[in-house]
Write an enzyme that holds these catalytic residues in place. Sequence first.
Site, PDB file in Angstrom:
ATOM      1  N   ARG A 130      58.408  34.042 -20.765  1.00 23.80           N
ATOM      2  CA  ARG A 130      58.284  33.662 -19.368  1.00 23.80           C
ATOM      3  C   ARG A 130      59.602  33.944 -18.648  1.00 23.80           C
ATOM      4  NH1 ARG A 130      53.846  34.121 -20.323  1.00 23.80           N
ATOM      5  NH2 ARG A 130      52.083  32.678 -20.064  1.00 23.80           N
ATOM      6  N   GLU A 139      57.395  36.528  -9.649  1.00 16.75           N
ATOM      7  CA  GLU A 139      56.444  37.612  -9.876  1.00 16.75           C
ATOM      8  C   GLU A 139      55.376  37.589  -8.779  1.00 16.75           C
ATOM      9  OE1 GLU A 139      54.850  37.434 -13.836  1.00 16.75           O
ATOM     10  OE2 GLU A 139      56.812  37.431 -14.792  1.00 16.75           O
ATOM     11  N   HIS A 158      54.853  42.423 -16.346  1.00 20.76           N
ATOM     12  CA  HIS A 158      54.075  41.394 -17.046  1.00 20.76           C
ATOM     13  C   HIS A 158      52.764  41.978 -17.581  1.00 20.76           C
ATOM     14  CE1 HIS A 158      53.640  36.737 -17.251  1.00 20.76           C
ATOM     15  NE2 HIS A 158      53.117  37.318 -18.323  1.00 20.76           N
ATOM     16  N   VAL A 159      52.890  43.054 -18.337  1.00 18.49           N
ATOM     17  CA  VAL A 159      51.718  43.739 -18.878  1.00 18.49           C
ATOM     18  C   VAL A 159      51.632  43.689 -20.398  1.00 18.49           C
ATOM     19  CG1 VAL A 159      51.522  45.321 -16.921  1.00 18.49           C
ATOM     20  CG2 VAL A 159      52.950  45.961 -18.874  1.00 18.49           C
TER      21      VAL A 159
END
Length: 219
Positions: free
Chosen positions: A121, A150, A169-170
């Site tokens: 995170r 994000e 964030h993939v």
Amino acid sequence: MLIKKLHLYERNMHAHVWKDEGQVNSIADSVTLVVGLGDIGGQFAQKMHLMGSHVIGIRRNMAQKPDYLEELYQLDALDALLGRADIVACTLPGTPQTEGLFCRERLEKMKKGAILLNVGRGSLIPTMDLCDALHSGRLGGAAIDVTEQEPLEPDSPLWDAPNLLITPHVAGKYHMQQILESVVEIAAYNLKAILTDGNIKNEVDFQTGYRMFTEPAEK
């Protein structure tokens, strides 16, 4: 990519520049510190072990040390271990206890030139602290799949930080078919377990944000 400076050579390629970027390092004989040994951290640790790295693990609860780790500790040992690691990989959830864990003071305890990875995170690493550590050369590089805010704003200083790789964030989504199949398999297993009063896999403790911990059986 960071260890072999391939990001620099890619930049030079687009600029049509033939340039030697100097000495590189190797995963073999490096020291890797994995902070968080869930499914992602555990699999990463196994791969680094197979490539010849001395792998140290940190987990919230002490359990039997798996064969792919040379050393295993709990989070209170983090500060003492940071100065040894060439690569620090973080796979922690976002909780009040992990927020800002890799702040400026902790980044300064890392080995000079080390590489920091974060796929947990974004709240783990304060943005400006990471930027400063990269600009100062304290960190040799970083790769992050998550950020404090994000989506990452176009004017964020992270975009221009040196030796930083950013993905949006993939890492945990379904871009890989095996991940989707694994999630479906676990969901189907757990649905059957609920209907038959069985034990479910990967149950999360919502108080801590971590997977439920089961005490290891005594030998």
